[in-house]
Design a protein around this motif. Structure first.
Motif, PDB file in Angstrom:
ATOM      1  N   GLU A 191       8.451  -1.819   2.615  1.00 52.32           N
ATOM      2  CA  GLU A 191       8.955  -0.869   3.607  1.00 52.32           C
ATOM      3  C   GLU A 191      10.112  -1.499   4.376  1.00 52.32           C
ATOM      4  O   GLU A 191      10.141  -2.701   4.627  1.00 52.32           O
ATOM      5  N   ARG A 240       1.967  -4.504  -2.922  1.00 57.53           N
ATOM      6  CA  ARG A 240       2.251  -3.894  -1.613  1.00 57.53           C
ATOM      7  C   ARG A 240       3.573  -3.119  -1.661  1.00 57.53           C
ATOM      8  O   ARG A 240       4.565  -3.623  -2.198  1.00 57.53           O
ATOM      9  N   PRO A 241       3.615  -1.937  -1.086  1.00 57.85           N
ATOM     10  CA  PRO A 241       4.903  -1.236  -0.987  1.00 57.85           C
ATOM     11  C   PRO A 241       5.839  -1.988  -0.047  1.00 57.85           C
ATOM     12  O   PRO A 241       5.406  -2.542   0.966  1.00 57.85           O
ATOM     13  N   THR A 259      14.288  -2.096  -6.157  1.00 52.94           N
ATOM     14  CA  THR A 259      13.143  -2.072  -7.077  1.00 52.94           C
ATOM     15  C   THR A 259      13.589  -1.704  -8.500  1.00 52.94           C
ATOM     16  O   THR A 259      12.761  -1.397  -9.355  1.00 52.94           O
TER      17      THR A 259
END
Length: 300
Positions: free
Chosen positions: A171, A168-169, A219
């Motif tokens: 956000e 999943r990104p 990240t």
């Protein structure tokens, strides 16, 4: 003789490389044998819970630190990309910066891989190594109890629910939403054997966010170059006591990965199981894990 932990931890910044400064913290008696805690990917040194650190500091000068792009250490990946092997060099730089000639190393997840890199490339700096929730830096097949040989790529892999979450990104929806995401992450990583106290992990991550000064997740480590990490021959040549922690609820590197580690490293390598443990450090594992580590370091 037992050393009493210092009531006031000592914080210090260490220059690890040009333009890279790392936050470090020491607790415990300064004259006690040093023990360096190496956390996993994207994880601040505060990911090592205070209660576990204090238990280890009863007999050691315990050092924890923030990797690059975590906590209070330099955030620089986008301007100056680095490799995972550079993070292992950072661990040695922490010892250098704090004037520690040799230390017991305890590494979890990616930190377990970094610990293997230090053990392989700088064995003279390591008194003992403890590897938690990680895999061997080797492509040597695993020898199963029935005598069959299993290719590393065929060993049990990451659980589907973990892979789904990692896909999943991430956000930025604000601090509270980020805390919700991190608690869910720990719930999945904890495995299915021990109860999950959401408030415990929420408080832990709130402290990490306060320490870091931002709730925005990095990240960097996921994007770092992970080539040139195999160390089969060097690990087998290291003459250092190694403890591989086996976690029955581990969803990232489940058994038999700890036994594969023991086979790759050989020598004075032991495997110990922590009942119910997954890929997390909830209060239920602090006591058993500290006891296993302290028993191991005492043998060294």
């Amino acid at each position: 003789m037992q050393h009493v932990p210092s009531m006031q931890p000592t914080q210090q910044y260490v220059d690890a490389a040009p333009g890279v400064r790392l936050w470090t913290e020491r607790r415990g008696a300064p004259d006690a044998p040093a023990l360096l805690l190496v956390m996993g990917a994207q994880a601040s040194g505060l990911g090592w819970p205070d209660a576990l650190v204090d238990a280890l500091a009863a007999r050691h000068q315990v050092i924890r630190y923030d990797h690059r792009d975590t906590g209070r250490s330099t955030t620089a990946f986008d301007e100056h990309p680095y490799a995972i092997t550079d993070l292992a060099r950072d661990a040695v730089a922490v010892l250098d910066g704090l004037g520690v000639e040799r230390a017991h190393l305890v590494g979890m997840s990616l930190g377990g891989m970094l610990t293997q890199l230090v053990l392989a490339d700088h064995p003279e700096r390591v008194l003992s190594a403890t590897l938690i929730g990680t895999c061997a830096l080797s492509d040597t097949p695993y020898a199963a109890p029935d005598g069959t040989r299993v290719a590393v790529g065929e060993l049990p892999g990451i659980a589907p629910e973990v892979l789904e979450m990692w896909s999943r990104p991430v956000e930025d929806k604000g601090p509270e939403a980020e805390l919700d995401r991190r608690v869910e992450h720990w719930r999945v990583l904890n495995g299915g054997m021990l109860d999950v106290d959401d408030s415990y992990f929420r408080d832990l991550e709130r402290r990490i966010i306060t320490h870091t000064g931002t709730h925005v997740a990095s990240t960097a480590h996921a994007r770092a170059d992970d080539s040139h990490m195999l160390r089969t021959d060097q690990l087998a040549a290291a003459k250092v006591p190694v403890l591989a922690v086996s976690a029955p609820a581990e969803p990232v590197f489940p058994p038999p990965h700890p036994h594969h580690l023991a086979q790759v490293i050989g020598g004075d390598t032991r495997v110990v199981e922590i009942a119910g443990m997954g890929h997390a450090l909830p209060p239920a594992v602090h006591g058993p894990l500290a006891e296993a580590i302290l028993t191991h370091t005492a043998r060294a």
